[in-house]
Design an enzyme around this catalytic site. Structure first.
Site, PDB file in Angstrom:
ATOM      1  N   LYS A   1     -30.661 -31.053 -40.762  1.00 31.51           N
ATOM      2  CA  LYS A   1     -30.978 -29.882 -41.585  1.00 31.51           C
ATOM      3  C   LYS A   1     -29.738 -29.238 -42.198  1.00 31.51           C
ATOM      4  O   LYS A   1     -28.616 -29.495 -41.786  1.00 31.51           O
ATOM      5  CB  LYS A   1     -31.789 -28.860 -40.756  1.00 31.51           C
ATOM      6  CG  LYS A   1     -33.239 -29.328 -40.600  1.00 31.51           C
ATOM      7  CD  LYS A   1     -34.146 -28.312 -39.950  1.00 31.51           C
ATOM      8  CE  LYS A   1     -35.570 -28.887 -39.868  1.00 31.51           C
ATOM      9  NZ  LYS A   1     -36.492 -28.018 -39.144  1.00 31.51           N
TER      10      LYS A   1
ATOM     11  N   ARG B   1     -37.023 -32.842 -31.852  1.00 34.03           N
ATOM     12  CA  ARG B   1     -37.587 -33.633 -32.961  1.00 34.03           C
ATOM     13  C   ARG B   1     -36.452 -34.110 -33.864  1.00 34.03           C
ATOM     14  O   ARG B   1     -35.784 -33.278 -34.495  1.00 34.03           O
ATOM     15  CB  ARG B   1     -38.569 -32.755 -33.741  1.00 34.03           C
ATOM     16  CG  ARG B   1     -39.218 -33.405 -34.948  1.00 34.03           C
ATOM     17  CD  ARG B   1     -40.120 -32.401 -35.656  1.00 34.03           C
ATOM     18  NE  ARG B   1     -40.711 -32.941 -36.855  1.00 34.03           N
ATOM     19  CZ  ARG B   1     -40.120 -32.978 -38.040  1.00 34.03           C
ATOM     20  NH1 ARG B   1     -38.902 -32.501 -38.184  1.00 34.03           N
ATOM     21  NH2 ARG B   1     -40.745 -33.494 -39.079  1.00 34.03           N
TER      22      ARG B   1
END
Ligand code: 7PM
Length: 291
Positions: free
Chosen positions: A227, A261
């Site tokens: 991210k 995740r």
């Protein structure tokens, strides 16, 4: 650290969360560089999933990129066409524990019928009918914090109090709604939603204070893989963010995350297992000292 249930029933699978687990991300969104043929897509998904499982993923998360910041909503037919064949393949060919990234009531129902084991809704079941649909499946649900919709959420994220307090309040309100709709707490997981309606500073603060979410008593899932909080901090392109991501996974596990995740399963399994070994020793020696 957490008093959340150690074992989660996910359809026919049991997920042991007495130690941290890795969820592998399987993207099924056709990208502009592949020819998008249906057979190729299913073949790609099969090869990718095989690798994620071999590397130690306990769960395969199937999702389109409909949730990416700035993304357009995907019509139901398209989402269904992308997701369901992949879920069926993963269940039939690998007997995999499959989670599906969806907010759509129809798809929640169909995913469960296809053998899916977990609903991962970045919108926390706020779409009309989603909570009822999820309740009917009997499957666990991951509730994630986000403000607004993916298309608009990054415009000007703002929290009046601290981000962690607003995230905790939001998630506990969603838990209450779920319980009222017939989804017991024993079927819920919580996710602070890194990168969703959050600035870099919000994300860093949220990770620092994440342990306070353990007071809600439910297993925590986190997603920080590749991210922009890594990209912005380190000045790294998407394909250069693995070391940063490993640091974040370890820090999340230390703060109580039970599912991480990620895209890169093998290195994350090692990082998380190493962190867990240290944490276990801490638990053992603290017990010893207090006796
Ligand atoms: C582009 C940007 C593509 C961001 C995809 C994303 C999470 C999730 C996503 C998360 C849970 C990604 C995100 N993020 N589900 N789905 N938690 N539970 O990086 O943090 O995969 S989409």
């Amino acid at each position: 650290m957490t008093d959340s249930p150690a074992v989660l029933r996910c359809g026919k699978h049991l997920l042991d969360l007495s130690r941290p687990r890795v969820m592998g991300i399987l993207n099924v969104t056709p990208d502009s560089f592949s020819d998008g043929g249906r057979h190729n897509q299913l073949d790609d998904a099969r090869r990718h999933a095989e690798r994620l499982l071999k590397e130690g993923a306990a769960i395969i998360d199937v999702g389109g990129e409909s949730t990416r910041p700035g993304a357009e909503a995907v019509p139901l037919d398209q989402e269904r066409e992308r997701v369901l064949p992949v879920v069926e393949m993963l269940v039939q060919e690998f007997d995999a524990l499959v989670s599906v990234d969806t907010s759509t009531p129809e798809l929640i129902t169909e995913v469960a019928a296809a053998g899916g084991g977990l609903i991962n809704d970045v919108r926390s079941l706020v779409r009309p009918g989603a909570m009822q649909a999820a309740a009917m499946t009997g499957l666990p649900v991951c509730l994630m914090h986000m403000l607004g919709e993916p298309q608009t959420m990054q415009a000007a994220p703002h929290y009046d109090r601290s981000v962690e307090i607003e995230v905790a309040d939001f998630l506990s309100a969603r838990v209450a709604e779920c319980e009222a709709a017939g989804i017991p707490r024993s079927r819920l997981l919580l996710d602070p939603g890194f990168g969703f309606a959050k600035t870099l500073e919000h994300n860093l603060e949220l990770l620092n204070r994440m342990a306070m979410l353990n007071t809600l008593g439910l297993p925590l899932l986190v997603g920080m893989s590749r991210k922009s909080m890594i990209g912005k901090t380190l000045g790294r392109a998407v394909d250069e963010r693995l070391p940063g991501g490993l640091a974040l996974s370890v820090m999340a596990v230390e703060r109580g995350a039970r599912i991480v995740r990620v895209h890169d399963v093998a290195p994350t399994v090692d990082a998380v297992d190493m962190a867990w070994a240290v944490l276990q020793e801490r638990a053992v020696s603290e017990r010893g000292e207090h006796e």
